[in-house]
Design a protein around this motif. Structure first.
Motif, PDB file in Angstrom:
ATOM      1  N   GLU A 136       0.808  -1.212   0.000  1.00  0.00           N
ATOM      2  CA  GLU A 136       0.000   0.000   0.000  1.00  0.00           C
ATOM      3  C   GLU A 136       0.854   1.280   0.000  1.00  0.00           C
ATOM      4  OE1 GLU A 136      -3.127   0.405  -0.449  1.00  0.00           O
ATOM      5  OE2 GLU A 136      -3.534  -1.749  -0.566  1.00  0.00           O
ATOM      6  N   SER A 140       0.940   4.037  -2.971  1.00  0.00           N
ATOM      7  CA  SER A 140       0.676   5.461  -2.716  1.00  0.00           C
ATOM      8  C   SER A 140       1.832   6.325  -3.211  1.00  0.00           C
ATOM      9  CB  SER A 140       0.468   5.669  -1.214  1.00  0.00           C
ATOM     10  OG  SER A 140       0.310   7.048  -0.922  1.00  0.00           O
ATOM     11  N   SER A 143       1.405   6.678  -6.893  1.00  0.00           N
ATOM     12  CA  SER A 143       0.234   7.490  -7.223  1.00  0.00           C
ATOM     13  C   SER A 143       0.537   8.981  -7.092  1.00  0.00           C
ATOM     14  CB  SER A 143      -0.943   7.116  -6.320  1.00  0.00           C
ATOM     15  OG  SER A 143      -1.297   5.754  -6.506  1.00  0.00           O
TER      16      SER A 143
END
Length: 384
Positions: A136, A140, A143
């Motif tokens: 995760e 992130s 992103s």
């Protein structure tokens, strides 16, 4: 017989005339000469002992407290920044002073960023399967990726196994190479570290700047330092934080400064100590010649007099009963024009201006007494 008698009478008359003239001459008394007394009129002052500060004069050249010599660490063509890079040009803190063409190097940085992005994207499937707890944060990170901005720090590894996995893919090596390139990229733009003015400009817009070339000199305005040499005799009297009065060369303007540093070493040649005085004033300019008056010590029960009044190094003329009287004093400190002395009783009348040819016991008259006598004589004439 007649001739003999006449001869005898003539002799008697001559002898009598001689003795008579002698008696008349002896009876006259010569008048005593009148001795004219030469009375000097002197300017006097009545002593009143007080606390006298010892002022140490010193002078020096004003220098900017903060200065930066501008050098190029990279090569490139000097682009215009909207302000001419010239002497006297002012810049605010953080404002661009020099900007060099960085398009070629910027492309290298973008290529390295893209390479890191590709490496991280390639390991994402393995992270999902082998390190689901770390997936995760890496997702992130991708992103929020912006290739036009500075590369953010990599996510912190959750455990040692993940750290080894990321290291094996050379991701850390690529990241630090990018940070090195970004640091070098920032050197194509030189900004002002503080608000100030450009005092030296050695390049102009459009010229090719080479690595290691000196570009100019930049100083902060309003904050300056004055280095002065003080005699080593006053080393124990100077203290950091003392306020100092500063004056310009014409003594028309004065400024307030403060002692900020005192050198711990005495110059062997001049036997002086370098003392640094800080002064903050927007009207000052670097290179100005200033004179500093340092308050070194307070002498109690003393008086400050003109140096010309001192006789025989430790004596002074006082006025007593209309005559000059030499008194012994204790000189404490000499300056260019004055001397601080002790040992004179309050109320002692001394001459405040030197008298040519003065000596012990010389009859003098003060200006006040002479003026009063002149007025009384004038009044008596008017009354008559």
């Amino acid at each position: 017989m007649r001739k003999a008698i006449l001869t005898i009478l003539a002799v008697i008359i001559i002898i009598g005339a001689y003795f008579g003239s002698q008696m008349i001459a002896d009876s006259k008394t010569a008048p005593k000469p009148i001795v004219k007394k030469d009375v000097k009129i002197v300017v006097t002052d009545t002593i009143q002992n007080t606390t006298v500060p010892i002022i140490i004069p010193a002078n020096g050249i004003l220098q900017a407290k903060k200065r930066v010599e501008l050098y190029a660490e990279v090569s490139g063509v000097f682009n215009s920044t909207g302000k001419l890079f010239r002497k006297g040009q002012e810049y605010g803190a953080g404002q661009t002073m020099i900007s060099m063409d960085n398009r070629e190097f910027y492309a290298q940085v973008q290529s390295a960023r893209s390479n890191l992005n590709n490496q991280i994207t390639a390991i994402m499937p393995d992270l999902r399967l082998d390190y689901p707890d770390s997936f995760e944060q890496w997702q992130s990170y991708l992103s929020n990726w912006n290739s036009n901005a500075s590369t953010p720090a990599l996510p912190t590894a959750v455990n040692e196994q993940e750290k080894y996995f990321i290291t094996g893919r050379n991701i850390y090596t690529t990241y630090y190479n990018i940070k090195n390139l970004e640091s070098r990229l920032s050197k194509y733009r030189i900004t002002a570290p503080f608000k100030g003015v450009l005092t030296e400009a050695m390049v102009t817009e459009g010229t090719l700047i080479r690595s290691g070339q000196q570009l100019g000199e930049f100083i902060q305005t309003g904050s300056y330092e004055l280095q002065v040499a003080i005699s080593a005799d006053f080393a124990d009297l100077l203290k950091v934080g003392e306020e100092v009065e500063l004056k310009n060369i014409s003594s028309l303007k004065s400024y307030k400064g403060k002692v900020t540093r005192i050198n711990g070493k005495v110059d062997q040649a001049s036997q002086t100590i370098t003392t640094v005085i800080e002064v903050n004033n927007d009207s000052l300019k670097e290179g100005m010649y200033l004179t500093a008056n340092l308050d070194a010590q307070q002498i109690e029960d003393a008086v400050e007099l003109d140096r010309s009044l001192i006789q025989n190094e430790n004596q002074l003329f006082a006025v007593k009963d209309g005559k000059l009287d030499l008194i012994t004093v204790q000189p404490i400190h000499y300056s260019d024009k004055t001397v601080v002395v002790k040992g004179i009783k309050d109320g002692t009348v001394i001459i405040s201006q030197s008298v040519p040819g003065a000596y012990q016991g010389m009859i003098v008259e003060t200006e006040e007494t002479a003026s009063k006598a002149s007025n009384d004589e004038l009044d008596s004439k008017k009354a008559a």
